[in-house]
Design an enzyme around this catalytic site. Structure first.
Site, PDB file in Angstrom:
ATOM      1  N   HIS A   1       2.718  -4.600 -20.243  1.00 58.31           N
ATOM      2  CA  HIS A   1       3.748  -3.715 -19.043  1.00 58.31           C
ATOM      3  C   HIS A   1       3.094  -2.321 -19.735  1.00 58.31           C
ATOM      4  O   HIS A   1       4.130  -1.498 -20.066  1.00 58.31           O
ATOM      5  CB  HIS A   1       4.965  -3.752 -19.574  1.00 58.31           C
ATOM      6  CG  HIS A   1       5.507  -3.368 -18.379  1.00 58.31           C
ATOM      7  ND1 HIS A   1       6.535  -3.565 -17.433  1.00 58.31           N
ATOM      8  CD2 HIS A   1       5.643  -2.041 -17.497  1.00 58.31           C
ATOM      9  CE1 HIS A   1       6.938  -2.891 -15.990  1.00 58.31           C
ATOM     10  NE2 HIS A   1       6.006  -1.977 -16.633  1.00 58.31           N
TER      11      HIS A   1
ATOM     12  N   ARG B   1       5.711  -6.002 -10.617  1.00 58.40           N
ATOM     13  CA  ARG B   1       6.731  -6.700 -11.485  1.00 58.40           C
ATOM     14  C   ARG B   1       6.477  -7.914 -11.178  1.00 58.40           C
ATOM     15  O   ARG B   1       5.522  -8.862 -10.398  1.00 58.40           O
ATOM     16  CB  ARG B   1       7.750  -6.216  -9.886  1.00 58.40           C
ATOM     17  CG  ARG B   1       8.569  -5.158 -10.189  1.00 58.40           C
ATOM     18  CD  ARG B   1       9.166  -4.843 -11.406  1.00 58.40           C
ATOM     19  NE  ARG B   1       9.613  -3.326 -12.007  1.00 58.40           N
ATOM     20  CZ  ARG B   1       8.989  -2.125 -12.379  1.00 58.40           C
ATOM     21  NH1 ARG B   1       8.212  -2.205 -12.806  1.00 58.40           N
ATOM     22  NH2 ARG B   1       9.851  -1.428 -12.802  1.00 58.40           N
TER      23      ARG B   1
ATOM     24  N   GLU C   1      10.258 -10.078 -18.683  1.00 57.43           N
ATOM     25  CA  GLU C   1      10.183  -9.263 -20.129  1.00 57.43           C
ATOM     26  C   GLU C   1      10.705  -9.184 -21.323  1.00 57.43           C
ATOM     27  O   GLU C   1      12.051  -8.684 -21.320  1.00 57.43           O
ATOM     28  CB  GLU C   1       9.159  -7.918 -19.559  1.00 57.43           C
ATOM     29  CG  GLU C   1       8.484  -8.416 -18.539  1.00 57.43           C
ATOM     30  CD  GLU C   1       8.248  -7.087 -17.840  1.00 57.43           C
ATOM     31  OE1 GLU C   1       8.872  -5.495 -18.514  1.00 57.43           O
ATOM     32  OE2 GLU C   1       6.921  -6.643 -17.003  1.00 57.43           O
TER      33      GLU C   1
ATOM     34  N   ILE D   1       0.107  -5.502 -10.919  1.00 58.94           N
ATOM     35  CA  ILE D   1       0.296  -3.794 -12.291  1.00 58.94           C
ATOM     36  C   ILE D   1       2.294  -3.542 -11.810  1.00 58.94           C
ATOM     37  O   ILE D   1       2.628  -2.784 -12.278  1.00 58.94           O
ATOM     38  CB  ILE D   1      -0.524  -3.175 -12.013  1.00 58.94           C
ATOM     39  CG1 ILE D   1      -0.749  -2.387 -10.720  1.00 58.94           C
ATOM     40  CG2 ILE D   1      -1.525  -2.988 -12.892  1.00 58.94           C
ATOM     41  CD1 ILE D   1       0.253  -2.353  -9.988  1.00 58.94           C
TER      42      ILE D   1
ATOM     43  N   LEU E   1       0.666  -1.424  -0.129  1.00 54.59           N
ATOM     44  CA  LEU E   1      -0.039   0.063  -0.269  1.00 54.59           C
ATOM     45  C   LEU E   1       0.905   1.293  -0.199  1.00 54.59           C
ATOM     46  O   LEU E   1       0.745   1.923   1.074  1.00 54.59           O
ATOM     47  CB  LEU E   1      -0.766   0.251   1.201  1.00 54.59           C
ATOM     48  CG  LEU E   1      -2.172   0.574   0.889  1.00 54.59           C
ATOM     49  CD1 LEU E   1      -2.695   0.319   0.270  1.00 54.59           C
ATOM     50  CD2 LEU E   1      -2.747   1.139   2.538  1.00 54.59           C
TER      51      LEU E   1
ATOM     52  N   ARG F   1       5.067  -4.543   5.067  1.00 53.67           N
ATOM     53  CA  ARG F   1       5.967  -4.513   5.657  1.00 53.67           C
ATOM     54  C   ARG F   1       5.277  -4.212   6.777  1.00 53.67           C
ATOM     55  O   ARG F   1       6.001  -4.791   8.144  1.00 53.67           O
ATOM     56  CB  ARG F   1       7.406  -4.116   5.350  1.00 53.67           C
ATOM     57  CG  ARG F   1       8.025  -4.604   4.288  1.00 53.67           C
ATOM     58  CD  ARG F   1       9.062  -3.935   3.957  1.00 53.67           C
ATOM     59  NE  ARG F   1       8.340  -2.327   3.279  1.00 53.67           N
ATOM     60  CZ  ARG F   1       9.481  -1.501   2.436  1.00 53.67           C
ATOM     61  NH1 ARG F   1      10.639  -1.698   2.663  1.00 53.67           N
ATOM     62  NH2 ARG F   1       9.381  -0.547   2.105  1.00 53.67           N
TER      63      ARG F   1
END
Ligand code: 8YV
Length: 327
Positions: free
Chosen positions: A283, A236, A265, A234, A156, A179
């Site tokens: 991407h 990695r 990618e 969205i 977030l 975290r």
């Protein structure tokens, strides 16, 4: 040595066109990928260069590469994610790393919501159905719904929050994992990702890449998400175990997935492409003319500020600016 204090910038790999052109308008730019012998060029120039521009996560700027530039002061990276740069090493060696936060949050969050709706309501499949002339024969099958669903956001940060704001407007309940709990946000925090996956219907990945988050979403989390669950990424590709995802989509362990990013990618596993319950974008999260230009301007603004001896505007937390004499 002649040219020691020139603010020449070197870009190791080709960017999105606009970024290298914009830098070249303001500062002397060397495009390493155009050099016939990049190694020989680096051997000649490496000891004089003080600035690097990175075109994003495709080209690693690791300690070995930065060691070849002993005068290096700044690495200005295009994009908000900077896991391709060894920022810890840079911080320890007086090199400031900058990225492009903020300017792409809303653009990426738009795509996150679009991908969520596309995936849950099977819009690409519905469009393919119409184009194939199937509509005249039957109605498109009913789909799952966003109504009454809970979105669990993994990470977030700025982009995660921009997604949360949109998703709330779409009537979704928001929970999150990261975290640490953030006291100033109104959403429920789950200290365990697996527990959040059990509790939510749509798992939205918006956390940074890098070793700390590598393959966080694997078989266990996908199992917890369950047969009505939808995974959206969205952020990695490295956060997801792609083989476990393919298996989960194939066996109905989860309902569907919507992806904009992949581990390797631009190579997307053929097994993923073959699956009807995967919606796959190339991407494009930040890929509008306006936003990519704003990102490129942010790269240039950082380099220009540095070239005038001023603090770069958007350093990453690992590399606070200590001034040119702080090395
Ligand atoms: C860019 C991104 O497409 O900002 C990021 O971290 O992933 C994207 O916005 C990428 O950086 C371009 O290489």
């Amino acid at each position: 040595m002649e040219g020691l204090k020139r603010p020449d910038v070197m870009m190791p790999s080709r960017g999105m066109g606009v970024v290298d052109d914009l830098i070249a308008e303001r500062l002397p730019l060397h495009r390493l990928w155009l050099e016939a012998d990049p190694d020989a060029w680096l051997a000649n120039w490496g000891s004089r260069l003080r600035a690097l521009a990175s075109n994003g996560h495709q080209f690693p700027i690791d300690a070995g590469f930065m060691r070849r530039l002993p005068q290096l002061e700044i690495v200005a990276s295009f994009g908000v994610g900077y896991e391709h740069i060894d920022a810890e090493w840079a911080g320890e060696h007086g090199v400031v790393v900058t990225h492009t936060p903020g300017v792409l949050d809303d653009e990426v969050a738009d795509i996150a919501m679009a991908l969520t709706i596309m995936t849950v309501r099977r819009l690409p499949q519905a469009e393919r159905f119409l184009r194939a002339g199937e509509w005249a024969k039957s109605s498109f099958p009913l789909t799952a719904s966003l109504r009454g669903r809970i979105m669990g956001i993994l990470g977030l940060g700025r982009i995660g929050k921009a997604i949360a704001r949109r998703a709330e407007r779409f009537g979704l309940e928001i929970v999150y994992h990261g975290r640490r709990a953030q006291p100033d946000v109104p959403y429920r925090f789950y200290p365990s990702l697996t527990e959040m996956a059990k509790a939510c219907d749509i798992l939205m990945i918006a956390a940074p890449g890098g070793p700390e988050t590598r393959r966080l979403v694997g078989a266990e989390v996908l199992g917890a998400l369950g047969p009505d669950g939808v995974l959206i990424n969205i952020a990695r590709g490295t956060l997801v175990d792609e083989q476990a995802l393919i298996e989960a989509l194939r066996t109905g362990t989860i309902l569907a997935a919507g992806f904009d990013v992949y581990e390797n990618e631009p190579n997307v596993p053929a097994e993923l492409i073959a699956l009807d319950n995967a919606v796959l974008l190339p991407h494009v999260g930040s890929a509008s003319v306006k936003t990519r230009r704003a990102m490129a301007e942010c790269v240039v603004d950082n380099l220009v500020a540095w070239s005038k001896g001023k603090p770069p505007l958007t350093p990453v937390p690992e590399t606070p600016w200590r001034g040119v004499w702080g090395r």
